[in-house]
Design a protein around this motif. Structure first.
Motif, PDB file in Angstrom:
ATOM      1  N   ARG A 147       0.864  -1.385  -0.163  1.00 51.07           N
ATOM      2  CA  ARG A 147      -0.172  -0.045   0.046  1.00 51.07           C
ATOM      3  C   ARG A 147       0.865   1.252   0.027  1.00 51.07           C
ATOM      4  NH1 ARG A 147      -5.405   0.192   1.132  1.00 51.07           N
ATOM      5  NH2 ARG A 147      -6.432  -1.700   1.652  1.00 51.07           N
ATOM      6  N   GLN A 148       1.924   1.184   0.716  1.00 54.42           N
ATOM      7  CA  GLN A 148       3.008   2.252   0.757  1.00 54.42           C
ATOM      8  C   GLN A 148       3.437   2.735  -0.592  1.00 54.42           C
ATOM      9  OE1 GLN A 148       6.292   1.649   3.447  1.00 54.42           O
ATOM     10  NE2 GLN A 148       6.849   3.876   3.589  1.00 54.42           N
ATOM     11  N   LEU A 149       3.956   1.629  -1.300  1.00 52.87           N
ATOM     12  CA  LEU A 149       4.454   1.908  -2.618  1.00 52.87           C
ATOM     13  C   LEU A 149       3.306   2.338  -3.599  1.00 52.87           C
ATOM     14  CD1 LEU A 149       6.585   1.818  -4.835  1.00 52.87           C
ATOM     15  CD2 LEU A 149       6.196  -0.581  -4.991  1.00 52.87           C
ATOM     16  N   LEU A 150       2.269   1.879  -3.598  1.00 54.06           N
ATOM     17  CA  LEU A 150       1.145   2.245  -4.488  1.00 54.06           C
ATOM     18  C   LEU A 150       0.543   3.620  -4.051  1.00 54.06           C
ATOM     19  CD1 LEU A 150      -0.870  -1.119  -4.497  1.00 54.06           C
ATOM     20  CD2 LEU A 150       0.480  -0.060  -6.343  1.00 54.06           C
ATOM     21  N   HIS A 151       0.663   3.968  -2.739  1.00 60.78           N
ATOM     22  CA  HIS A 151       0.315   5.444  -2.313  1.00 60.78           C
ATOM     23  C   HIS A 151       1.142   6.554  -2.793  1.00 60.78           C
ATOM     24  CE1 HIS A 151      -1.760   8.389  -0.020  1.00 60.78           C
ATOM     25  NE2 HIS A 151      -0.340   8.698   0.572  1.00 60.78           N
ATOM     26  N   LYS A 152       2.528   6.097  -2.702  1.00 65.84           N
ATOM     27  CA  LYS A 152       3.653   6.960  -3.334  1.00 65.84           C
ATOM     28  C   LYS A 152       3.517   6.989  -4.888  1.00 65.84           C
ATOM     29  CE  LYS A 152       8.579   7.355  -4.060  1.00 65.84           C
ATOM     30  NZ  LYS A 152       8.376   7.349  -5.483  1.00 65.84           N
ATOM     31  N   VAL A 153       3.241   6.164  -5.848  1.00 60.99           N
ATOM     32  CA  VAL A 153       3.171   6.300  -6.996  1.00 60.99           C
ATOM     33  C   VAL A 153       1.929   6.725  -7.659  1.00 60.99           C
ATOM     34  CG1 VAL A 153       2.920   4.952  -9.052  1.00 60.99           C
ATOM     35  CG2 VAL A 153       4.679   4.050  -7.215  1.00 60.99           C
ATOM     36  N   ARG A 154       0.590   6.290  -7.048  1.00 61.30           N
ATOM     37  CA  ARG A 154      -0.413   6.944  -7.513  1.00 61.30           C
ATOM     38  C   ARG A 154      -0.442   8.382  -7.323  1.00 61.30           C
ATOM     39  NH1 ARG A 154      -4.176   2.868  -4.183  1.00 61.30           N
ATOM     40  NH2 ARG A 154      -4.248   0.899  -5.612  1.00 61.30           N
ATOM     41  N   GLY A 155      -0.901   8.890  -8.509  1.00 61.36           N
ATOM     42  CA  GLY A 155      -1.080  10.674  -8.469  1.00 61.36           C
ATOM     43  C   GLY A 155       0.322  11.226  -8.418  1.00 61.36           C
ATOM     44  N   ASN A 156       1.212  10.674  -8.288  1.00 61.85           N
ATOM     45  CA  ASN A 156       2.518  11.404  -8.111  1.00 61.85           C
ATOM     46  C   ASN A 156       3.386  11.140  -9.132  1.00 61.85           C
ATOM     47  OD1 ASN A 156       4.220  13.102  -6.620  1.00 61.85           O
ATOM     48  ND2 ASN A 156       5.309  11.422  -5.893  1.00 61.85           N
ATOM     49  N   ASP A 157       3.563   9.551  -9.370  1.00 66.24           N
ATOM     50  CA  ASP A 157       4.557   9.258 -10.576  1.00 66.24           C
ATOM     51  C   ASP A 157       3.828   9.008 -11.643  1.00 66.24           C
ATOM     52  OD1 ASP A 157       7.002   9.466  -8.875  1.00 66.24           O
ATOM     53  OD2 ASP A 157       6.383   7.657  -7.824  1.00 66.24           O
ATOM     54  N   ILE A 158       2.379   8.536 -11.316  1.00 64.94           N
ATOM     55  CA  ILE A 158       1.497   8.020 -12.360  1.00 64.94           C
ATOM     56  C   ILE A 158       0.348   8.666 -12.109  1.00 64.94           C
ATOM     57  CG2 ILE A 158       0.123   6.062 -13.707  1.00 64.94           C
ATOM     58  CD1 ILE A 158       2.769   4.357 -12.840  1.00 64.94           C
ATOM     59  N   SER A 159      -0.132   9.482 -13.033  1.00 68.45           N
ATOM     60  CA  SER A 159      -1.624  10.149 -12.775  1.00 68.45           C
ATOM     61  C   SER A 159      -2.362   9.784 -13.995  1.00 68.45           C
ATOM     62  CB  SER A 159      -1.304  11.832 -12.901  1.00 68.45           C
ATOM     63  OG  SER A 159      -0.672  12.290 -11.814  1.00 68.45           O
ATOM     64  N   PHE A 160      -3.717   9.711 -13.379  1.00 73.07           N
ATOM     65  CA  PHE A 160      -4.855   9.478 -14.497  1.00 73.07           C
ATOM     66  C   PHE A 160      -5.678  10.722 -14.774  1.00 73.07           C
ATOM     67  CE2 PHE A 160      -3.879   5.217 -13.107  1.00 73.07           C
ATOM     68  CZ  PHE A 160      -4.381   4.652 -14.048  1.00 73.07           C
ATOM     69  N   ILE A 161      -6.018  10.724 -16.211  1.00 72.58           N
ATOM     70  CA  ILE A 161      -6.975  11.786 -16.583  1.00 72.58           C
ATOM     71  C   ILE A 161      -8.340  10.768 -16.908  1.00 72.58           C
ATOM     72  CG2 ILE A 161      -7.963  13.564 -18.122  1.00 72.58           C
ATOM     73  CD1 ILE A 161      -4.753  14.202 -18.489  1.00 72.58           C
ATOM     74  N   PHE A 162      -9.518  11.055 -16.253  1.00 67.89           N
ATOM     75  CA  PHE A 162     -10.528   9.925 -16.579  1.00 67.89           C
ATOM     76  C   PHE A 162     -11.656  10.761 -17.650  1.00 67.89           C
ATOM     77  CE2 PHE A 162      -9.240   8.316 -12.528  1.00 67.89           C
ATOM     78  CZ  PHE A 162      -8.925   7.130 -12.924  1.00 67.89           C
ATOM     79  N   GLN A 163     -12.547   9.944 -18.190  1.00 66.94           N
ATOM     80  CA  GLN A 163     -13.278  10.462 -19.248  1.00 66.94           C
ATOM     81  C   GLN A 163     -14.434  11.305 -18.688  1.00 66.94           C
ATOM     82  OE1 GLN A 163     -15.044   7.170 -21.659  1.00 66.94           O
ATOM     83  NE2 GLN A 163     -16.503   8.603 -22.683  1.00 66.94           N
ATOM     84  N   GLU A 164     -15.084  10.886 -17.318  1.00 69.75           N
ATOM     85  CA  GLU A 164     -16.301  11.599 -17.221  1.00 69.75           C
ATOM     86  C   GLU A 164     -15.903  12.190 -15.814  1.00 69.75           C
ATOM     87  OE1 GLU A 164     -19.000  13.811 -16.149  1.00 69.75           O
ATOM     88  OE2 GLU A 164     -19.105  12.359 -17.987  1.00 69.75           O
ATOM     89  N   PRO A 165     -15.278  13.717 -15.855  1.00 67.74           N
ATOM     90  CA  PRO A 165     -15.140  14.542 -14.871  1.00 67.74           C
ATOM     91  C   PRO A 165     -15.850  14.301 -13.646  1.00 67.74           C
ATOM     92  CG  PRO A 165     -15.383  15.825 -16.709  1.00 67.74           C
ATOM     93  CD  PRO A 165     -15.621  14.488 -17.046  1.00 67.74           C
ATOM     94  N   MET A 166     -17.214  14.557 -13.959  1.00 73.07           N
ATOM     95  CA  MET A 166     -18.253  14.515 -12.966  1.00 73.07           C
ATOM     96  C   MET A 166     -18.192  13.634 -11.665  1.00 73.07           C
ATOM     97  SD  MET A 166     -20.097  17.496 -12.481  1.00 73.07           S
ATOM     98  CE  MET A 166     -21.450  17.957 -11.457  1.00 73.07           C
ATOM     99  N   THR A 167     -17.976  12.344 -12.266  1.00 67.32           N
ATOM    100  CA  THR A 167     -17.600  11.319 -11.405  1.00 67.32           C
ATOM    101  C   THR A 167     -16.346  11.298 -10.495  1.00 67.32           C
ATOM    102  OG1 THR A 167     -17.009   9.758 -12.905  1.00 67.32           O
ATOM    103  CG2 THR A 167     -19.121  10.139 -12.503  1.00 67.32           C
ATOM    104  N   SER A 168     -15.346  12.122 -11.149  1.00 61.00           N
ATOM    105  CA  SER A 168     -13.858  12.320 -10.592  1.00 61.00           C
ATOM    106  C   SER A 168     -13.723  13.494  -9.633  1.00 61.00           C
ATOM    107  CB  SER A 168     -12.749  12.116 -11.562  1.00 61.00           C
ATOM    108  OG  SER A 168     -12.944  11.242 -12.333  1.00 61.00           O
ATOM    109  N   LEU A 169     -14.488  14.478  -9.749  1.00 61.19           N
ATOM    110  CA  LEU A 169     -14.381  15.718  -8.935  1.00 61.19           C
ATOM    111  C   LEU A 169     -15.301  15.505  -8.003  1.00 61.19           C
ATOM    112  CD1 LEU A 169     -14.057  18.318 -11.761  1.00 61.19           C
ATOM    113  CD2 LEU A 169     -12.364  17.487 -10.360  1.00 61.19           C
ATOM    114  N   ASN A 170     -15.086  16.272  -6.830  1.00 61.94           N
ATOM    115  CA  ASN A 170     -16.154  16.114  -5.510  1.00 61.94           C
ATOM    116  C   ASN A 170     -16.869  17.403  -5.734  1.00 61.94           C
ATOM    117  OD1 ASN A 170     -17.128  16.649  -2.733  1.00 61.94           O
ATOM    118  ND2 ASN A 170     -15.500  15.482  -1.891  1.00 61.94           N
ATOM    119  N   PRO A 171     -18.278  17.148  -5.711  1.00 64.39           N
ATOM    120  CA  PRO A 171     -19.273  17.874  -5.907  1.00 64.39           C
ATOM    121  C   PRO A 171     -19.278  19.011  -4.692  1.00 64.39           C
ATOM    122  CG  PRO A 171     -20.277  15.970  -5.263  1.00 64.39           C
ATOM    123  CD  PRO A 171     -19.085  15.585  -5.410  1.00 64.39           C
ATOM    124  N   LEU A 172     -18.953  18.559  -3.643  1.00 67.93           N
ATOM    125  CA  LEU A 172     -19.100  19.461  -2.448  1.00 67.93           C
ATOM    126  C   LEU A 172     -17.659  20.563  -2.118  1.00 67.93           C
ATOM    127  CD1 LEU A 172     -20.515  16.989   0.250  1.00 67.93           C
ATOM    128  CD2 LEU A 172     -21.710  18.331  -1.282  1.00 67.93           C
TER     129      LEU A 172
END
Length: 525
Positions: free
Chosen positions: A79-104
């Protein structure tokens, strides 16, 4: 050593005692400064492959094979390695932003959160970086948008915010899953140019997932064509496009919009028209909510659409395309004259309009979001028949079956739910729901943008066939100019609420008068 190396990747999902194989023995690599495109139709395994790289699949996924990032194994990683890599070393752009952005949360808060988590930035430094990112991805007046919530932005603007978030931490690998589907051609061109520039300056690897082969041709160094969870063909882009070997690849490359709609009969009646239509939304400020200005969504639009005719409405997000259509259907307040079926309906009450509603129908962009997940296909299509008391003596299932056959669906599936259909089938259900009422005017709001190229061609052919059979008038809203050209008799170009050009499709596409129209056509390639 490759930056990302995928070897013999397999993914299966367990559900209700059954195992479904989604990815079968997929292998490819991605180097620094390189773009690899995964292409194929919905359900081919593209997104599942991408999510597997940093173990983002659900607990019911069984993943085998090997995925290494910079020499580190990702499958079964801590989990520690995945937490470091996700969003930092490997980032994602998804198709539907409304489900990826926090509405609040505001846009600023969501971007700052990422900077605080991965870079330790806060306060003025974080705010300055957020503004830099928003400007980079083409958000106009970025400073005024910081306090906005996702629902206050257009679809294209939300996608740009998602791209800004993905780029915030200067990742080594950017995985872009259909990132430009919801964007206008001009913004799409800007984003692709931006991604190409970042790939070069940051020496970043780009894994690009798309069904748009035009984009692949422009940006990819290598292409992997997926079908049924397997890579059926892979190689340099020029080779794949110039000399495709696999029949499926050849089919994808052949799936381009062709042909034109049938000519409009000379004696065709006008179905809908407007004169000097205007839609301004007041801006309220202060404790007393005084009106301090207006959002000028539509300025002085005069249109006319006849039986069997399609008016294509094009322009960037926020240009007023959908607002214009909603005003014509009397779903939002407006000023000016609106004539439907020869009657001026702008002053009509809700009760008076009710009897006209079955004659004006709409098909939305997202076929999943516009269909109730709790209703069967039969209930969705039959709902309008009940509301408008259409053919009360005829059996409802018989009427629904006729509408399904007409739109290329199997009536035997009418008791299934939306999630049990593909994206293209769901869009056909949305069209059947409208067509079962035999409307005179059909508003099509980006009806093909979420679909694969092969399905897009099928839907355009379906719509042209229905128009010819029933003399339907279409308002066709889209940012895909190839689809507009294949569908439209007349074209209207909008920019920031203004109609900048309108006329016959051949004239607008072949000899545009306005610089803005020429810019749109150039961006579409």
């Amino acid at each position: 050593m490759s930056l990302l190396d995928v070897r013999n990747l397999t993914v299966a999902f367990r559900q209700d005692g059954k195992t479904t194989q989604a990815v079968r023995g997929v292998s490819f690599s991605l180097d620094r400064g390189e773009t690899v495109a995964l292409v194929g139709e919905s359900g081919s395994g593209k997104s599942v492959t991408a999510l597997s790289t940093v173990s983002l699949l659900g607990d019911n996924a069984e993943v085998g094979g090997s995925v290494t990032y910079d020499g580190q194994e990702m499958i079964g990683a801590s989990r520690q390695l995945l937490h470091k890599v996700r969003g930092n070393d490997i980032s994602f752009i998804f198709q539907e932003p409304m489900t990826s952005l926090n509405p609040l949360h505001t846009i600023e808060k969501q971007l700052v959160e990422s900077l605080e988590l991965h870079q330790g930035l806060s306060g003025d430094a974080a705010r300055a970086r957020v503004l830099e990112l928003l400007n980079k991805v083409g958000i106009r007046d970025a400073e005024t948008r910081l306090g906005a919530y996702p629902h206050q932005l257009s679809g294209g603007q939300r996608q740009r915010v998602m791209i800004a978030m993905a780029l915030a931490n200067k990742p080594d690998i950017l995985i872009a899953d259909e990132p430009t589907t919801a964007l206008d051609v001009t913004i799409q061109a800007q984003i692709l140019e931006l991604l190409a520039e970042l790939k070069k300056t940051e020496n970043m690897g780009l894994l690009f997932i798309t069904h748009d082969l035009g984009i692949v041709r422009r940006i990819a160094d290598r292409v992997c064509v997926m079908k049924g969870g397997e890579i059926v063909e892979a190689g340099p882009t020029a080779q794949i496009f110039g000399n495709p070997q696999h029949p499926y690849t050849r089919m994808l490359l052949a799936a381009e919009q062709k042909g034109q709609p049938d000519p409009v009969p000379a004696n065709a009646k006008v179905v809908a028209e407007t004169e000097h239509l205007k839609v301004w939304f007041p801006i309220h400020r202060g404790l007393l909510k005084r009106t301090v200005g207006y959002v000028k969504a539509v300025n002085d639009a005069t249109i006319s659409v006849r039986e069997g005719e399609t008016l294509g409405i094009v322009g960037e997000s926020g240009s007023g395309k959908t607002t214009l259509a909603l005003a014509i259907m009397r779903l939002i307040p407006s000023e000016g004259r609106i004539v439907f079926n020869g009657q001026d309906v702008r002053q009509w009450s809700t009760g008076e309009l009710r009897r006209l509603r079955k004659d004006m129908q709409i098909v939305f962009q997202d076929p999943y979001g516009s269909l109730s997940p709790r209703m069967t296909c039969f209930e969705i299509i039959a709902e309008g028949l009940t509301v408008h008391n259409v053919d009360p003596t005829r059996d409802r299932r018989e009427l629904v079956a006729e509408a399904m056959v007409e739109t290329g669906l199997d009536p035997a599936a009418m008791d299934r739910y939306p999630h049990e259909f593909s994206g293209g089938q769901r869009q056909r259900i949305a069209i059947a729901r409208a067509m079962v009422l035999r409307p005179r005017l059909l508003v099509l709001d980006e009806p093909t943008s979420a679909l694969d190229m092969t399905v897009q061609v099928q839907i355009v052919e379906l719509l042209r066939g229905l128009q010819k059979k029933y003399g339907l008038a279409y308002l066709f809203i889209s940012h895909d100019l190839k689809v507009v050209r294949a569908m439209s008799h007349q074209v209207m170009v909008m920019k920031q609420g203004d109609v900048v050009e309108q006329g016959p499709a051949e004239q607008v596409f072949g000899n545009p008068r306005e610089e803005y129209t020429r810019t749109l056509l150039a961006a579409a390639g």
